[in-house]
Design an enzyme around this catalytic site. Structure first.
Site, PDB file in Angstrom:
ATOM      1  N   GLY A  55      88.204  60.476  33.274  1.00 26.29           N
ATOM      2  CA  GLY A  55      87.146  60.303  32.635  1.00 26.29           C
ATOM      3  C   GLY A  55      87.489  59.004  31.541  1.00 26.29           C
ATOM      4  N   LYS A  81      90.982  53.452  39.526  1.00 26.80           N
ATOM      5  CA  LYS A  81      90.148  52.047  38.656  1.00 26.80           C
ATOM      6  C   LYS A  81      91.518  51.625  38.171  1.00 26.80           C
ATOM      7  CE  LYS A  81      91.757  55.216  35.056  1.00 26.80           C
ATOM      8  NZ  LYS A  81      92.328  54.686  33.536  1.00 26.80           N
TER       9      LYS A  81
END
Length: 328
Positions: free
Chosen positions: A133, A188
């Protein structure tokens, strides 16, 4: 109160240990180097990884692996390159049924596998989970509101991690999509290199927004091909982590891309960042996985050309913009 061990003395390991200590748990941090462990125990600060943050005195810092493995929960916050060196030392000491959670955002390069896959193979008697996260350690350690996801194929395992970590400043959601949550945190990083390059080249918000959006499309394509739920990438471990890693001054991967855009080579970039840059560590493996699963990832392809073929980042942008026109 739970007995919890943190494996990894980097910024994220320290930040997570601080959260656990604040929640009143019995926390141990393990450092295999006895001299370094003694120094950290005395000084209570790791200036290289997380300057200015004092490790609470309630946290036990030890080089004793037997002591470290007497816990109910073990959290691993190592760089991907450290995992295969360190975890074979830890795992044989763990009791059956211990929760073993990865907070690392990389891959096992030599085997083209996710870290939790490796842990499940190495520790079949443990309950495997992962965290991911938008969570810069610099902010978590200063009690800034943060939300992350704990994922496990076992719902109760994810809920236990949710319970031990959650407080008024650190909110944990649960997921059973361990593949998607883990891959979001890994993939990412490569896209963040591209975002850093875009900023380093002096391009504006339009360019970076396009890079991030098309990067998320690539992340989702590979994630689904590897068994993830596509909706996971709309959550904290997907778009949330992508946003923070592509836009923040704290992001090592954004900084790495920014330095590459200045014409610096990989070794110089790593030396200047002076901490793990997982996007650089995993870019080649991500591309190999894309080829394995027959998934098109043009941004990842171009990043690999910059890293390993010396391609000019300006040419990368030009080539991406001039690809064949397609539907979104």
């Amino acid at each position: 109160m739970k007995k919890i061990t943190m494996i990894g003395f980097g910024s994220w390991g320290i930040a997570m240990a601080c959260v656990l200590a604040k929640n009143g748990h019995n926390v141990t941090m393990w450092e295999p180097n006895e001299k370094l462990a003694a120094m950290l125990d005395k000084e209570r600060v790791n200036e290289r990884s997380l300057p200015g943050i004092v490790i609470p005195s309630s946290i036990c810092i030890t080089a004793d692996v037997d002591l470290a493995c007497q816990s109910d929960v073990v959290i691993m916050a190592l760089s991907s390159k450290q995992v295969t060196d360190v975890m074979p030392i830890i795992v044989p000491k763990l009791r059956d049924g211990v929760i073993l959670a990865s907070a690392s955002k990389g891959l096992i390069e030599s085997r083209q596998m996710r870290i939790t896959e490796y842990l499940a193979e190495l520790a079949p008697n443990c309950k495997i989970a992962c965290f991911s996260g938008p969570s810069h350690a610099e902010e978590v350690s200063r009690n800034m509101p943060t939300a992350v996801t704990a994922a496990s194929i076992c719902e109760q395992t994810a809920q236990k991690l949710q319970d031990v970590f959650s407080n008024e400043n650190f909110r944990v959601y649960t997921s059973n999509d361990i593949v998607g949550v883990e891959l979001g945190g890994v993939l990412k990083n490569v896209i963040a290199l591209a975002a850093g390059m875009s900023d380093g080249l002096g391009y504006g918000d339009n360019t970076k927004a396009a890079m991030m959006t098309r990067g998320m499309a690539e992340i989702a394509r590979l994630g689904v091909a590897m068994g993830a739920n596509i909706y996971t990438f709309a959550g904290l471990s997907g778009i949330g982590d992508l946003i923070v890693t592509c836009t923040s001054r704290h992001s090592r991967n954004w900084r790495g891309g920014n330095l590459l855009a200045q014409g610096k080579d990989v070794s110089t970039v790593l030396a200047e960042v002076n901490m793990a840059v997982e996007g650089i560590n995993t870019a080649k493996t991500v591309l190999a996985l894309a080829e394995k699963y027959n998934v098109k990832m043009p941004i990842v392809e171009e990043i690999n050309k910059v890293l390993y073929e010396g391609k000019d980042p300006k040419t990368v942008v030009k080539d991406l913009m001039n690809r064949d026109l397609i539907a979104e």
